[in-house]
Design a protein around this motif. Structure first.
Motif, PDB file in Angstrom:
ATOM      1  N   GLN A  56     -23.139   0.258  23.303  1.00  0.00           N
ATOM      2  CA  GLN A  56     -24.417   0.949  23.316  1.00  0.00           C
ATOM      3  C   GLN A  56     -24.674   1.456  21.904  1.00  0.00           C
ATOM      4  N   GLU A  57     -25.923   1.403  21.465  1.00  0.00           N
ATOM      5  CA  GLU A  57     -26.248   1.729  20.082  1.00  0.00           C
ATOM      6  C   GLU A  57     -27.544   2.521  20.013  1.00  0.00           C
ATOM      7  N   ILE A  58     -27.531   3.549  19.169  1.00  0.00           N
ATOM      8  CA  ILE A  58     -28.734   4.310  18.837  1.00  0.00           C
ATOM      9  C   ILE A  58     -28.851   4.305  17.325  1.00  0.00           C
ATOM     10  N   VAL A  59     -30.019   3.961  16.803  1.00  0.00           N
ATOM     11  CA  VAL A  59     -30.186   3.874  15.352  1.00  0.00           C
ATOM     12  C   VAL A  59     -31.407   4.677  14.925  1.00  0.00           C
ATOM     13  N   GLN A  60     -31.339   5.170  13.695  1.00  0.00           N
ATOM     14  CA  GLN A  60     -32.452   5.929  13.107  1.00  0.00           C
ATOM     15  C   GLN A  60     -32.827   5.325  11.770  1.00  0.00           C
ATOM     16  N   ARG A  61     -34.119   5.142  11.575  1.00  0.00           N
ATOM     17  CA  ARG A  61     -34.656   4.754  10.271  1.00  0.00           C
ATOM     18  C   ARG A  61     -35.804   5.696   9.984  1.00  0.00           C
TER      19      ARG A  61
ATOM     20  N   GLY B 231     -29.347  -1.885   4.633  1.00  0.00           N
ATOM     21  CA  GLY B 231     -29.766  -3.275   4.751  1.00  0.00           C
ATOM     22  C   GLY B 231     -29.804  -3.743   6.185  1.00  0.00           C
ATOM     23  N   TYR B 232     -28.802  -3.322   6.974  1.00  0.00           N
ATOM     24  CA  TYR B 232     -28.758  -3.706   8.387  1.00  0.00           C
ATOM     25  C   TYR B 232     -29.941  -3.124   9.148  1.00  0.00           C
ATOM     26  N   LEU B 233     -30.198  -1.833   8.965  1.00  0.00           N
ATOM     27  CA  LEU B 233     -31.257  -1.185   9.740  1.00  0.00           C
ATOM     28  C   LEU B 233     -32.647  -1.587   9.250  1.00  0.00           C
ATOM     29  N   ASP B 234     -32.787  -1.917   7.961  1.00  0.00           N
ATOM     30  CA  ASP B 234     -34.087  -2.376   7.481  1.00  0.00           C
ATOM     31  C   ASP B 234     -34.462  -3.725   8.078  1.00  0.00           C
ATOM     32  N   ASN B 235     -33.453  -4.487   8.552  1.00  0.00           N
ATOM     33  CA  ASN B 235     -33.714  -5.797   9.143  1.00  0.00           C
ATOM     34  C   ASN B 235     -33.754  -5.769  10.668  1.00  0.00           C
TER      35      ASN B 235
ATOM     36  N   THR C 263     -33.731   8.063   5.289  1.00  0.00           N
ATOM     37  CA  THR C 263     -32.583   8.513   6.076  1.00  0.00           C
ATOM     38  C   THR C 263     -32.251   7.453   7.118  1.00  0.00           C
ATOM     39  N   TYR C 264     -30.977   7.050   7.138  1.00  0.00           N
ATOM     40  CA  TYR C 264     -30.498   6.069   8.102  1.00  0.00           C
ATOM     41  C   TYR C 264     -29.347   6.691   8.893  1.00  0.00           C
ATOM     42  N   ALA C 265     -29.255   6.344  10.168  1.00  0.00           N
ATOM     43  CA  ALA C 265     -28.133   6.810  10.979  1.00  0.00           C
ATOM     44  C   ALA C 265     -27.891   5.804  12.100  1.00  0.00           C
TER      45      ALA C 265
END
Length: 318
Positions: free
Chosen positions: A83-88, A201-205, A71-73
C-alpha cells in the motif's frame, strides 16, 4: 587492568550520556517539541518504523524530501499487500488494493504518523504540561525524552523521544492515565541526507489519480444540527460537521480536536435498539454508543471511555 579499563570506559560513557551538551540542555521541553515539528518538515530523510497497538503491529517506511521548491513524501507498507501514499506538493494520492486510487488536497501525509508531529505546542501548553525526563537511546541514537501530560483527567498522555542532534521524532508512546501503552511509533532505521533526490523523479512521473470532488456550497447539505455536546474537555473545538446518506439512514457527524487528540460524534437511525449503551476499546480508539431521542449517538475517538460517556450523555437537543 583490563577490567579496570572496561569499568572506566563504561563510567565515562555513562557520564557523557547523562550530562549531555550544554547547548542541547538549554532547550526547554516546548522548544524541543517545536524543533521536532520543524525538523519533520525541513529535513530530507528516510525512516523505517513500526506502529504498534495492543492488537496490531505494522511496519512502514516514510521518505520526505524538499527539492527545487517542491515537497515530496512517500509512505509505504513493508509487510503484506503493498500500500502506498504519496505527496507532491499540495496533492496527496492513495494507492491501495481493492480500492480505486484517489487524490486529495493536503500539506501532510497524516496516516500512520503520530498526530504530535503536527501539533501547535503554543496552544497545547494551555492544556498540557511539557516535562523533560532525560536522555535515552532509540535506533542507536541519543534522544531527549519529553512527557506531554494533560492538566486534567479527561484525556491521554504522550512520551516523545526526540533525536538530540537532528530533532527528528524517533519514538512516541501514547499512554493512558495509568501509564498503560495504547499505541507506539518507533523508528528502527534512519537516514538523513541528499541521497533521496530520486524520489522527486519518481513522483514527478507518477500519474496522480483525480482529486475527490467536493460538493459545492449550493449542493452541500446544511450542517447546522439541532444537537451539540454541552460539555467538552477544555481545548476541544469543532473542526468539521457533515451529513451523509446511506440508503434510508442519514448520518450526521461532528469532528472535534484539541490539536493532539480527536474524536467524532455521529447521530444516525438506531441500529441496535435493544442495546441502550455500549462501550469498548480497540487499541487507542474508544467506541461508545447510546440511544438518545430515538437516535443512536456514537462516539469514536482517542479519549478514555469515561470521557466519551460524559460527552455523549451531556449532548443537548434544541
Amino acid at each position: 587492568m583490563l577490567k579496570t579499563l572496561k569499568k572506566f570506559t563504561a563510567l565515562s560513557f555513562l557520564l557523557v550520556f547523562s550530562s549531555g551538551v550544554f547547548a542541547q540542555q538549554a532547550l526547554e521541553p516546548k522548544q524541543l517539541l517545536e524543533a521536532m515539528r520543524e525538523a519533520k518538515e525541513k529535513l530530507n530523510y528516510e525512516i523505517a518504523f513500526v506502529q504498534t497497538t495492543p492488537v496490531n503491529m505494522e511496519s512502514l517506511r516514510y521518505r520526505h524530501l524538499n527539492y527545487e521548491g517542491k515537497t515530496y513524501a512517500q509512505l509505504i507498507t513493508l509487510d503484506g499487500v503493498p500500500q502506498e501514499i504519496v505527496q507532491r506538493n499540495g496533492v496527496i494520492s492513495y494507492f491501495q488494493p481493492n480500492y480505486q486510487a484517489f487524490s486529495i488536497n493536503g500539506n501532510h501525509i497524516v496516516d500512520s504518523l503520530p498526530s504530535v508531529l503536527r501539533s501547535n505546542f503554543e496552544v497545547l501548553a494551555k492544556y498540557y504540561d511539557f516535562i523533560n525526563i532525560g536522555r535515552n537511546r532509540v535506533a542507536d541514537r541519543v534522544v531527549q525524552t519529553v512527557r506531554i501530560l494533560p492538566k486534567d483527567d479527561f484525556r491521554y498522555q504522550y512520551l516523545v523521544f526526540i533525536d538530540e542532534n537532528n530533532h527528528l521524532l524517533l519514538r512516541s508512546d501514547m499512554l493512558d492515565r495509568e501509564g498503560n501503552l495504547l499505541e507506539q511509533f518507533r523508528v528502527v532505521n534512519l537516514y538523513i541526507g541528499d541521497g533521496l533526490q530520486q524520489l522527486s523523479g519518481y513522483l514527478d512521473n507518477v500519474v496522480f489519480p483525480p482529486l475527490l470532488t467536493e460538493a459545492s456550497e449550493k449542493d452541500a447539505p446544511k450542517t447546522r444540527f439541532d444537537w451539540h455536546p454541552s460539555w467538552l474537555p477544555k481545548g476541544f473545538e469543532l473542526i468539521n460537521a457533515s451529513v451523509e446518506v446511506d440508503g434510508d439512514n442519514t448520518i450526521e457527524s461532528q469532528l472535534y480536536s484539541d490539536g493532539l487528540f480527536s474524536f467524532t460524534v455521529y447521530r444516525s437511525d438506531t441500529i441496535i435498539p435493544q442495546e441502550p449503551e455500549n462501550a469498548w476499546k480497540q487499541g487507542p480508539t474508544t467506541f461508545y454508543t447510546e440511544n438518545k431521542n430515538g437516535k443512536e449517538m456514537t462516539f469514536i475517538g482517542q479519549l478514555p471511555i469515561s470521557t466519551a460517556k460524559r460527552i455523549v450523555q451531556d449532548i443537548q437537543f434544541k
